[in-house]
Design a protein around this motif. Structure first.
Motif, PDB file in Angstrom:
ATOM      1  N   PRO A 178      23.089-105.551 -20.880  1.00  0.00           N
ATOM      2  CA  PRO A 178      22.832-104.143 -20.196  1.00  0.00           C
ATOM      3  C   PRO A 178      23.899-103.121 -20.900  1.00  0.00           C
ATOM      4  CG  PRO A 178      22.738-105.674 -18.377  1.00  0.00           C
ATOM      5  CD  PRO A 178      23.260-106.402 -19.596  1.00  0.00           C
ATOM      6  N   ALA A 179      24.936-103.614 -21.478  1.00  0.00           N
ATOM      7  CA  ALA A 179      25.983-102.760 -22.013  1.00  0.00           C
ATOM      8  C   ALA A 179      25.764-102.229 -23.458  1.00  0.00           C
ATOM      9  CB  ALA A 179      27.353-103.746 -22.179  1.00  0.00           C
ATOM     10  N   HIS A 180      24.758-103.044 -24.282  1.00  0.00           N
ATOM     11  CA  HIS A 180      24.819-102.600 -25.528  1.00  0.00           C
ATOM     12  C   HIS A 180      24.112-101.158 -25.670  1.00  0.00           C
ATOM     13  CE1 HIS A 180      20.692-103.910 -25.179  1.00  0.00           C
ATOM     14  NE2 HIS A 180      20.207-102.917 -26.339  1.00  0.00           N
ATOM     15  N   ALA A 181      23.193-100.575 -24.606  1.00  0.00           N
ATOM     16  CA  ALA A 181      22.388 -99.305 -24.964  1.00  0.00           C
ATOM     17  C   ALA A 181      23.424 -98.330 -24.975  1.00  0.00           C
ATOM     18  CB  ALA A 181      21.601 -99.262 -23.421  1.00  0.00           C
ATOM     19  N   SER A 182      24.551 -98.213 -24.434  1.00  0.00           N
ATOM     20  CA  SER A 182      25.668 -97.062 -24.467  1.00  0.00           C
ATOM     21  C   SER A 182      26.067 -97.000 -25.942  1.00  0.00           C
ATOM     22  CB  SER A 182      26.706 -97.350 -23.704  1.00  0.00           C
ATOM     23  OG  SER A 182      26.289 -97.099 -22.064  1.00  0.00           O
ATOM     24  N   PHE A 183      26.011 -97.942 -26.820  1.00  0.00           N
ATOM     25  CA  PHE A 183      26.520 -97.874 -28.329  1.00  0.00           C
ATOM     26  C   PHE A 183      25.204 -97.937 -29.041  1.00  0.00           C
ATOM     27  CE2 PHE A 183      29.595 -99.255 -25.538  1.00  0.00           C
ATOM     28  CZ  PHE A 183      30.812 -98.596 -25.529  1.00  0.00           C
ATOM     29  N   LEU A 184      24.568 -98.967 -29.234  1.00  0.00           N
ATOM     30  CA  LEU A 184      23.505 -99.081 -30.084  1.00  0.00           C
ATOM     31  C   LEU A 184      22.439 -98.012 -29.982  1.00  0.00           C
ATOM     32  CD1 LEU A 184      22.764-101.328 -32.201  1.00  0.00           C
ATOM     33  CD2 LEU A 184      21.089-102.297 -30.434  1.00  0.00           C
ATOM     34  N   HIS A 185      21.947 -97.601 -28.834  1.00  0.00           N
ATOM     35  CA  HIS A 185      21.103 -96.624 -28.620  1.00  0.00           C
ATOM     36  C   HIS A 185      21.620 -95.420 -28.053  1.00  0.00           C
ATOM     37  CE1 HIS A 185      18.821-100.051 -28.806  1.00  0.00           C
ATOM     38  NE2 HIS A 185      18.641-100.646 -27.633  1.00  0.00           N
ATOM     39  N   ARG A 194       8.615-101.346 -40.856  1.00  0.00           N
ATOM     40  CA  ARG A 194       8.683-100.631 -42.016  1.00  0.00           C
ATOM     41  C   ARG A 194      10.259-100.275 -42.300  1.00  0.00           C
ATOM     42  NH1 ARG A 194       3.705 -98.648 -40.196  1.00  0.00           N
ATOM     43  NH2 ARG A 194       2.267 -98.319 -41.636  1.00  0.00           N
ATOM     44  N   LYS A 195      11.001-100.580 -41.183  1.00  0.00           N
ATOM     45  CA  LYS A 195      12.545-100.357 -41.521  1.00  0.00           C
ATOM     46  C   LYS A 195      13.117-101.803 -41.425  1.00  0.00           C
ATOM     47  CE  LYS A 195      13.293 -95.637 -40.026  1.00  0.00           C
ATOM     48  NZ  LYS A 195      14.030 -94.590 -39.271  1.00  0.00           N
ATOM     49  N   ASN A 196      13.544-102.436 -42.464  1.00  0.00           N
ATOM     50  CA  ASN A 196      13.962-103.887 -42.144  1.00  0.00           C
ATOM     51  C   ASN A 196      15.226-104.067 -43.069  1.00  0.00           C
ATOM     52  OD1 ASN A 196      12.909-104.309 -44.856  1.00  0.00           O
ATOM     53  ND2 ASN A 196      10.951-104.111 -43.823  1.00  0.00           N
ATOM     54  N   LYS A 197      15.623-105.405 -43.141  1.00  0.00           N
ATOM     55  CA  LYS A 197      16.855-105.552 -43.731  1.00  0.00           C
ATOM     56  C   LYS A 197      16.776-105.402 -45.362  1.00  0.00           C
ATOM     57  CE  LYS A 197      16.399-109.992 -42.555  1.00  0.00           C
ATOM     58  NZ  LYS A 197      16.782-111.516 -42.465  1.00  0.00           N
ATOM     59  N   ARG A 198      15.494-105.458 -45.924  1.00  0.00           N
ATOM     60  CA  ARG A 198      15.124-105.081 -47.290  1.00  0.00           C
ATOM     61  C   ARG A 198      15.379-103.649 -47.802  1.00  0.00           C
ATOM     62  NH1 ARG A 198      12.809-109.146 -45.630  1.00  0.00           N
ATOM     63  NH2 ARG A 198      11.211-107.856 -44.366  1.00  0.00           N
ATOM     64  N   PHE A 228      15.504 -92.883 -34.560  1.00  0.00           N
ATOM     65  CA  PHE A 228      15.456 -92.862 -33.154  1.00  0.00           C
ATOM     66  C   PHE A 228      14.746 -93.924 -32.337  1.00  0.00           C
ATOM     67  CE2 PHE A 228      17.103 -88.832 -34.931  1.00  0.00           C
ATOM     68  CZ  PHE A 228      17.824 -88.432 -34.299  1.00  0.00           C
ATOM     69  N   ASP A 229      14.171 -94.806 -33.073  1.00  0.00           N
ATOM     70  CA  ASP A 229      13.362 -95.755 -32.729  1.00  0.00           C
ATOM     71  C   ASP A 229      14.126 -97.088 -32.340  1.00  0.00           C
ATOM     72  OD1 ASP A 229      11.637 -98.017 -31.890  1.00  0.00           O
ATOM     73  OD2 ASP A 229       9.889 -97.072 -32.847  1.00  0.00           O
ATOM     74  N   ILE A 230      14.486 -97.383 -31.006  1.00  0.00           N
ATOM     75  CA  ILE A 230      15.450 -98.378 -30.560  1.00  0.00           C
ATOM     76  C   ILE A 230      14.955 -99.754 -30.787  1.00  0.00           C
ATOM     77  CG2 ILE A 230      15.894 -96.896 -28.499  1.00  0.00           C
ATOM     78  CD1 ILE A 230      14.742 -98.971 -26.669  1.00  0.00           C
ATOM     79  N   ASN A 231      13.731 -99.901 -31.384  1.00  0.00           N
ATOM     80  CA  ASN A 231      13.179-101.294 -31.778  1.00  0.00           C
ATOM     81  C   ASN A 231      14.141-101.570 -33.122  1.00  0.00           C
ATOM     82  OD1 ASN A 231      11.143-102.221 -29.662  1.00  0.00           O
ATOM     83  ND2 ASN A 231      10.434-100.392 -30.132  1.00  0.00           N
ATOM     84  N   VAL A 232      14.238-100.704 -33.840  1.00  0.00           N
ATOM     85  CA  VAL A 232      14.780-100.776 -35.152  1.00  0.00           C
ATOM     86  C   VAL A 232      16.292-101.075 -35.010  1.00  0.00           C
ATOM     87  CG1 VAL A 232      15.613 -99.638 -37.324  1.00  0.00           C
ATOM     88  CG2 VAL A 232      13.251 -99.176 -36.399  1.00  0.00           C
ATOM     89  N   HIS A 233      17.203-100.424 -34.010  1.00  0.00           N
ATOM     90  CA  HIS A 233      18.328-100.667 -33.453  1.00  0.00           C
ATOM     91  C   HIS A 233      18.597-102.191 -33.097  1.00  0.00           C
ATOM     92  CE1 HIS A 233      18.429 -96.179 -32.134  1.00  0.00           C
ATOM     93  NE2 HIS A 233      18.243 -96.292 -33.101  1.00  0.00           N
ATOM     94  N   ASP A 234      17.568-102.527 -32.208  1.00  0.00           N
ATOM     95  CA  ASP A 234      17.520-103.919 -31.921  1.00  0.00           C
ATOM     96  C   ASP A 234      17.415-105.045 -32.892  1.00  0.00           C
ATOM     97  OD1 ASP A 234      18.128-103.292 -29.200  1.00  0.00           O
ATOM     98  OD2 ASP A 234      16.098-103.525 -28.501  1.00  0.00           O
ATOM     99  N   GLN A 235      16.422-104.659 -33.879  1.00  0.00           N
ATOM    100  CA  GLN A 235      16.210-105.518 -34.782  1.00  0.00           C
ATOM    101  C   GLN A 235      17.357-105.580 -35.593  1.00  0.00           C
ATOM    102  OE1 GLN A 235      12.838-104.409 -37.320  1.00  0.00           O
ATOM    103  NE2 GLN A 235      12.978-105.940 -38.645  1.00  0.00           N
TER     104      GLN A 235
END
Length: 438
Positions: free
Chosen positions: A177-184, A314-318, A338-345
């Protein structure tokens, strides 16, 4: 500190591995119903290092078989759907959804070869837009009476996406639960009325305060972890002032799912499913407690990022996840959109395809991860000993496993525990469909 042997124990999922044998004892999401189009409902699936073909026959039966034809090993996913089953394009051998061989047309007249042939077949069922399969031994567990399964179809939406990393680190980001304050973290708040279908963009329940503001300005939550019949309940408390506290209630559903609030009206039930040791899919069911889901809008939102047919980002390590320095300086913590899925990925893929946990140093906010790993190791040991594990439930037990409650709201500081429970009851009572009591 974890040893490399301990890390292998909880991450490796191939056939015969301890964690792999555990996960095979549970239903696993293997495809979206949307992946089986009406014109040719056939889909190749890779699950825990094994290859399968999923199909829907002319009578509407779903089937899941080993992908290699038992004749000469050709790919059944390239087969023809006809005559009550799937027919191999190599020699025309035909198999029904239960793996029975119906025809071996190249054999001499009167041949009984097909009576001696069976293809391995697996139980497969549809739940809320996702096809779940069971590839373990014996009878599968029952499905719990959770909200995501109890809701009428018009109140759910299902989607998926691929992560190029091990399933466990992908799961663990959801029980942190803590990561959202930073990563997102977003440096400015958007109009919350435009937040439909977007996580961490609306207002916390019972307030007009944007969730983005809560996460940004109150970055040190107190995290409480407690055992539950289904796994773990996690509560993150962020005191806002002497009178108000932000409460976020999330859940870990053993063995590899979590249930979290998406907004005041919607929850996300998400599974992290190993493709193999180094890749996984997340499968999510979005459940609405207020109005039917706008499936078209939610699908279009996600297809801005995810590309078919493999649901790759479409946004990835490459392309460095779309990193933009100016954005990182002025708009978002990551600079990755602004898509948090990219942040998590980015977060989980940057750890390597299999995170080296011998090098990590866990902190106070990692209580949920520590508790989950203990559950996982305990279940692996019980599986090896032939014992029953958590969530190996029968129909009677499943009927009483409801909820789980998942809330993001702002309530009285002196009644925060009563507040989230009352909020859950109120949402269930007001829902237009018969929500099970949690």
């Amino acid at each position: 500190m974890m040893s490399s042997q301990q890390n292998d124990l909880i991450t490796r999922v191939g056939k015969g591995t301890p964690a792999g044998e555990l996960l095979r004892n549970y239903w696993q999401p293997v495809a979206l119903v949307d992946e089986l189009p009406a014109e040719r409902p056939v889909c190749a699936v890779r699950l825990m290092g094994q290859d399968f073909v999923v199909f829907k026959d002319e009578q509407g039966n779903y089937g899941m078989l080993d992908r290699d034809c038992p004749h000469r090993g050709a790919d059944l996913a390239a087969g023809r759907l006809e005559a009550g089953g799937i027919r191999c394009a190599f020699h025309g051998w035909l198999f029904d959804h239960k793996g029975k061989c119906l025809s071996t047309p190249g054999e001499p007249v009167g041949s009984t070869l097909c009576n001696r042939i069976r293809q391995s077949a697996y139980s497969i069922v549809e739940r809320s837009g996702i096809l779940f399969a069971y590839i373990g031994k014996g009878e599968p567990p029952a499905f719990p009476n959770f909200d995501c399964f109890a809701a009428p179809g018009e109140y759910t939406f299902a989607f998926k996406g691929v992560f190029e990393c091990n399933w466990l680190q992908a799961l663990e980001v959801g029980i942190d639960p803590a990561h959202a304050s930073f990563l997102h973290r977003f440096f400015e708040d958007e109009d919350v009325s435009e937040s439909y279908g977007k996580q961490f963009r609306g207002a916390s329940a019972d307030s007009d305060m944007p969730i983005t503001k809560v996460l940004r300005e109150y970055e040190s939550p107190e995290i409480l972890v407690s055992p539950a019949d289904y796994g773990l309940r996690l509560i993150a408390k962020r005191p806002l002032n002497d009178e108000q506290t932000h409460v976020r209630v999330t859940n870990v559903v053993f063995p590899q799912a979590f249930v979290i609030p998406m907004s005041s009206e919607m929850t996300i039930s998400q599974w992290h499913v190993p493709v193999d040791d180094e890749n996984c899919y997340w499968y999510a069911i979005f459940t609405s407690f207020s109005a039917p889901t706008n499936k078209q809008q939610m699908r279009e939102q996600r297809l801005e990022l995810y590309e078919l047919p493999d649901y790759t980002s479409r946004k990835n390590k490459r392309n460095n996840y779309g990193f933009n320095l100016q954005e990182q300086l002025t708009e978002t913590y990551t600079g990755m959109g602004f898509d948090i899925n990219v942040h998590d990925q980015w977060a989980v893929e940057s750890q390597g395809v299999i995170q080296d946990r011998t090098r990590e140093h866990l902190g106070t906010t990692d209580q949920g991860i520590i508790a989950y790993r203990r559950l996982l190791v305990d279940a692996i040991e019980k599986t090896q000993a032939g014992e029953k594990t958590l969530m190996m439930i029968d129909e009677q037990q499943a009927a009483h496993l409801t909820g789980p409650a998942s809330i993001d709201g702002i309530g009285p500081a002196d009644r925060w525990d009563e507040y989230w429970k009352e909020s859950d009851i109120n949402r269930r009572t007001a829902a237009p469909w018969p929500v099970p009591k949690a």
